[in-house]
Design an enzyme around this catalytic site. Structure first.
Site, PDB file in Angstrom:
ATOM      1  N   SER A  43      62.008  -1.790 103.096  1.00 13.83           N
ATOM      2  CA  SER A  43      60.915  -2.034 101.968  1.00 13.83           C
ATOM      3  C   SER A  43      61.341  -3.837 101.420  1.00 13.83           C
ATOM      4  O   SER A  43      62.580  -3.953 101.157  1.00 13.83           O
ATOM      5  CB  SER A  43      60.985  -1.627 100.702  1.00 13.83           C
ATOM      6  OG  SER A  43      60.247  -0.348 100.833  1.00 13.83           O
ATOM      7  N   ASP A  63      51.848  -5.291  97.184  1.00 11.60           N
ATOM      8  CA  ASP A  63      53.278  -5.214  96.849  1.00 11.60           C
ATOM      9  C   ASP A  63      54.253  -6.212  97.090  1.00 11.60           C
ATOM     10  O   ASP A  63      55.077  -6.043  97.935  1.00 11.60           O
ATOM     11  CB  ASP A  63      53.651  -3.704  97.831  1.00 11.60           C
ATOM     12  CG  ASP A  63      54.805  -3.090  97.111  1.00 11.60           C
ATOM     13  OD1 ASP A  63      55.577  -3.549  96.276  1.00 11.60           O
ATOM     14  OD2 ASP A  63      55.115  -1.806  97.704  1.00 11.60           O
ATOM     15  N   HIS A  82      57.635  -3.116  94.343  1.00 13.88           N
ATOM     16  CA  HIS A  82      58.377  -1.755  93.938  1.00 13.88           C
ATOM     17  C   HIS A  82      59.817  -1.900  94.174  1.00 13.88           C
ATOM     18  O   HIS A  82      60.623  -1.037  93.448  1.00 13.88           O
ATOM     19  CB  HIS A  82      57.817  -0.752  94.882  1.00 13.88           C
ATOM     20  CG  HIS A  82      58.432  -0.467  96.238  1.00 13.88           C
ATOM     21  ND1 HIS A  82      57.617  -0.955  97.390  1.00 13.88           N
ATOM     22  CD2 HIS A  82      59.536   0.001  96.717  1.00 13.88           C
ATOM     23  CE1 HIS A  82      58.361  -0.564  98.490  1.00 13.88           C
ATOM     24  NE2 HIS A  82      59.388  -0.120  98.170  1.00 13.88           N
TER      25      HIS A  82
HETATM   26  N1  ASP Z   1      58.228   2.693 101.344  1.00 13.76           N
HETATM   27  C1  ASP Z   1      59.856   2.486 101.930  1.00 13.76           C
HETATM   28  C2  ASP Z   1      60.749   2.180 100.700  1.00 13.76           C
HETATM   29  O1  ASP Z   1      60.717   2.148  99.558  1.00 13.76           O
HETATM   30  C3  ASP Z   1      59.615   2.049 102.840  1.00 13.76           C
HETATM   31  C4  ASP Z   1      59.442   3.077 103.965  1.00 13.76           C
HETATM   32  O2  ASP Z   1      60.175   4.075 103.796  1.00 13.76           O
HETATM   33  O3  ASP Z   1      59.009   2.890 105.037  1.00 13.76           O
HETATM   34  O4  ASP Z   1      61.783   1.628 101.252  1.00 13.76           O
END
Ligand code: ASP
Length: 722
Positions: free
Chosen positions: A657, A223, A87
């Site tokens: 992330s 991911d 992502h």
């Molecule tokens: N999913 C989050 C991000 O995209 C990571 C998190 O907030 O824990 O940075």
């Protein structure tokens, strides 16, 4: 100002003796030696603070980068190979994807160096060193200065420190405030500009579970994506060139196949973006009860429209996937955040705490004088701030930030218009036109006017319904009145009239633009709206909003001071501010609700259980199923299964992330990518029972690279610990 300087020493003394408590906290690498290493070692860490951060020897910090400014990535080979989340690389993967070469859907693997794909604009930043520069920043700042004078002095000190720090080097430097401006750190960075895409699994792996599983445990998302940093022949940053060579890092992480078990020490080292741990109940009330519900509402509409389009046509899926993912990520987080804050009773708890704090303040005359007014002032401030905050955020959602895109896009013509109006020289104007053509090509590549029309009708209505009329731009009110709020009646005509919803018309207009065209431009319905809304925001919202925020900063600084004085045994770690931090904890499951316990890891078996070709997010690739049925797992197993993800108690947030998740030996065991639903409110309230970071098990990434993609040669450049 005196308070701030004096209280600095209070903080430092307090942090010296942290009480043994939950794994809450995002710690400063430079200060690990002083405040954390003992506790980390007690928890199982086998290395020293110097192995984490040092300026004298190669260490972990030399293998970590701020990736594109929003994520983290880490080096896993002596040839500049980087791993981050799928992502995080999503925008780049999408930009390289076409219907013929759909890397988002099918994945991408560069089978040799020449196949690696450049990404103009993408940078990675290495921290070279950091330094506490509080005294230097506050040098010459005194109590009798007013705010403006003080800020001027601080700004000039900061520029001087930065100039000196980068003098004679190609480094970049920045100074960031910590503890609401009680402490300042200098960061000297090296920024690389040639970063190429090396590999990405198909979305059916890298984004498996999609929005449904996002922020949720148990999780089965692969991911990750791979990039490579390139440098010039001197190993220095350079613009993209075929002459460039893979960057030779000072350090890279060995990759461990040993895996994790419950209770193991883990550490996350990365760039958490922002947290608000020390705010009063009024802040939580504003976010939870005022902003989040409205923002969730408008995002639901935007996401719904995009989703419908994406499901109807593969080209629309490509065009809208990255935009939708970005919107949906925060949308879902806000929902989880509100539920968590409710469940934990955060507002009530903060109120109780504030009552006690107030009693303690009142018990002493000098404290009363200093802080007695603080909470009442907060109350008054937030009652205004929340309105301005909502007006600014909501307006932004409607007209900008992937709202009605043709309206937002119209702002780009301003630069050219200004040049023409001020009669700039012809060459400048031509350059601006060429530049605008390029921007337009990028914009229209992912734009569909039919989707935008739906967005227009929906968002125009929501804007009218959800913001009080005093927050609506007059140009909007005029338009609404002209159609009695029935925007569906005027939408086709508006899109016919505007030049901002059609690539050919827009480009032709730009290329032939002269002073005469400005009049026409000013009659464009979307130009009028965008201009009106921007002026309205500037004059009626932003100035006051900013001055309320300035006042808030001052209150926050005092509030942190009084909290430190009050709770002498509490550990105060600084809020996240997009600087490099260390979090540590242990691998651990949790109770999601009564009698429902989640164990700490997931496996490929769970992916097969979720398989459903009818649902886009759960459509498991045939090849992966084959590997599963043939038990063709290679060396990537735990208890006979292929592990996919695991959870631990590390305190993380957005920006973490892609961060490396390391074991007690400092070896890479996972890539951080998310948090579990029940604990996502941890930006405001970390809950040791339920706050869990979710990591991709590195063995699953290797399994996918090797067994699924047949790109096992990439493993040859890694240092793999069996
Ligand atoms: N999913 C989050 C991000 O995209 C990571 C998190 O907030 O824990 O940075």
């Amino acid at each position: 100002m005196r308070n701030r300087i004096l209280l600095l020493s209070v903080i430092i003394t307090l942090i010296i003796a942290p009480v043994l408590r939950a794994d809450e906290g995002m710690w400063i690498p430079l200060l690990i030696e002083k405040y954390n290493i003992k506790l980390m070692q007690e928890k199982g860490f086998k290395l020293s603070a110097e192995d984490i951060y040092s300026v004298n020897k190669a260490c972990m910090k030399d293998a970590i980068v701020h990736f594109g400014g929003g994520c983290t990535a880490e080096l896993i080979s002596p040839d500049g190979l980087l791993i981050t989340n799928h992502h995080c690389g999503y925008g780049q993967i999408q930009r390289h994807s076409t219907l013929e070469h759909d890397y988002l859907t099918n994945g991408f693997w560069a089978m040799s160096a020449k196949d690696e794909l450049p990404n103009p604009g993408l940078t990675v930043t290495f921290l070279k060193r950091m330094e506490d520069v509080t005294e230097k920043v506050l040098n010459g700042v005194s109590d009798d200065m007013d705010t403006e004078e003080r800020e001027k002095k601080i700004d000039s000190n900061i520029s001087a420190i930065i100039d000196l720090a980068v003098d004679g080097s190609n480094y970049k430097a920045a100074i960031k405030p910590f503890y609401m401006g009680k402490q300042y750190f200098l960061f000297v960075n090296e920024v690389f500009r040639d970063v190429r895409l090396v590999g990405a699994p198909p979305s059916a792996i890298g984004k498996f579970g999609g929005e449904t599983d996002n922020w949720v445990w148990p999780r089965h998302t692969g991911d990750f994506s791979l990039f490579r940093v390139y440098a010039d022949r001197e190993n220095k940053p350079a613009d993209y060139s075929i002459e460039n060579v893979p960057y030779k890092p000072l350090y890279f992480f060995p990759v461990s196949l040993k895996g994790v078990k419950e209770g193991d020490f883990t550490m996350v080292f990365g760039y958490p973006g922002s947290t608000s741990q020390y705010v009063p109940s009024y802040h939580i009330d504003m976010v939870k009860n005022y902003l989040n519900p409205k923002m969730i509402g408008i995002r639901s509409s935007k996401i719904g429209i995009m989703e419908e389009a994406m499901n109807s046509d593969p080209l629309l899926r490509l065009q809208y996937s990255a935009k939708k993912s970005g919107l949906a990520n925060s949308w879902k987080k806000w929902i989880g955040e509100n539920q968590g804050l409710d469940r934990m009773g955060t507002i009530e708890k903060k109120r109780e705490y504030e009552d006690k704090l107030l009693q303690w303040i009142s018990a002493d005359k000098s404290r009363s004088e200093k802080y007695g007014n603080l909470l009442p002032r907060y109350k008054e401030l937030y009652s205004k701030l929340r309105e301005y905050n909502l007006a600014a955020s909501y307006t932004n959602e409607v007209y900008f930030n992937y709202g009605i895109e043709a309206i937002g896009f119209s702002r780009y013509i301003k630069t050219l218009e200004d040049l023409i109006k001020e009669k700039a020289d012809a060459e400048k104007i031509t350059m601006a036109k060429i530049n605008l053509q390029a921007i337009a090509s990028g914009f229209f590549r992912n734009y569909n006017s039919e989707v935008d029309k739906k967005m227009f009708v929906s968002l125009m209505k929501l804007y009218g319904e959800n913001l009080d009329e005093k927050w609506q731009a007059p140009q909007y009110i005029k338009l609404r009145n002209s159609c009695d709020g029935e925007f569906e009646k005027i939408v086709d005509e508006l899109y016919k009239k505007t030049i901002f919803a059609d690539e050919d018309r827009f480009k032709a207009f730009v290329m032939s633009m002269t002073r005469g065209s400005v009049v026409r431009l000013h009659k464009d319905p979307f130009y009028i709206l965008a201009e009106g809304v921007s002026d309205f925001l500037a004059n009626n919202v932003r100035t006051e909003y900013m001055s309320l925020n300035d006042e808030l900063q001052e209150l926050n600084a005092d509030y942190l001071s009084v909290q430190i004085e009050y709770a002498q045994d509490r550990v105060f770690y600084p809020d996240a501010n997009s600087t490099l931090r260390v979090s540590y904890g242990n691998v651990k499951g949790y109770y999601s609700k009564d009698a429902v316990y989640y164990t700490y890891y997931t496996t490929l078996k769970g992916i097969i259980e979720k398989d459903n070709p009818e649902i886009y997010d759960y459509d498991v690739p045939e090849k992966l199923k084959e590997l599963y049925w043939n038990k063709d797992y290679g060396r990537y197993t735990q208890n006979g299964e292929v592990p996919v993800c695991f959870i631990a108690t590390n305190h993380t947030t957005g920006g973490n992330s892609g961060s490396p998740v390391l074991n007690a030996d400092g070896h890479l065991i996972g890539i951080n990518f998310d948090r579990a639903w029940e604990g996502v409110a941890s930006d405001m309230a970390y809950n040791p029972d339920q706050s869990r970071n979710i990591s991709l098990d590195i063995r699953y990434a290797l399994f996918i690279i090797d067994k699924f993609a047949g790109a096992g040669y990439l493993l040859n450049e890694m240092k793999i610990i069996e």
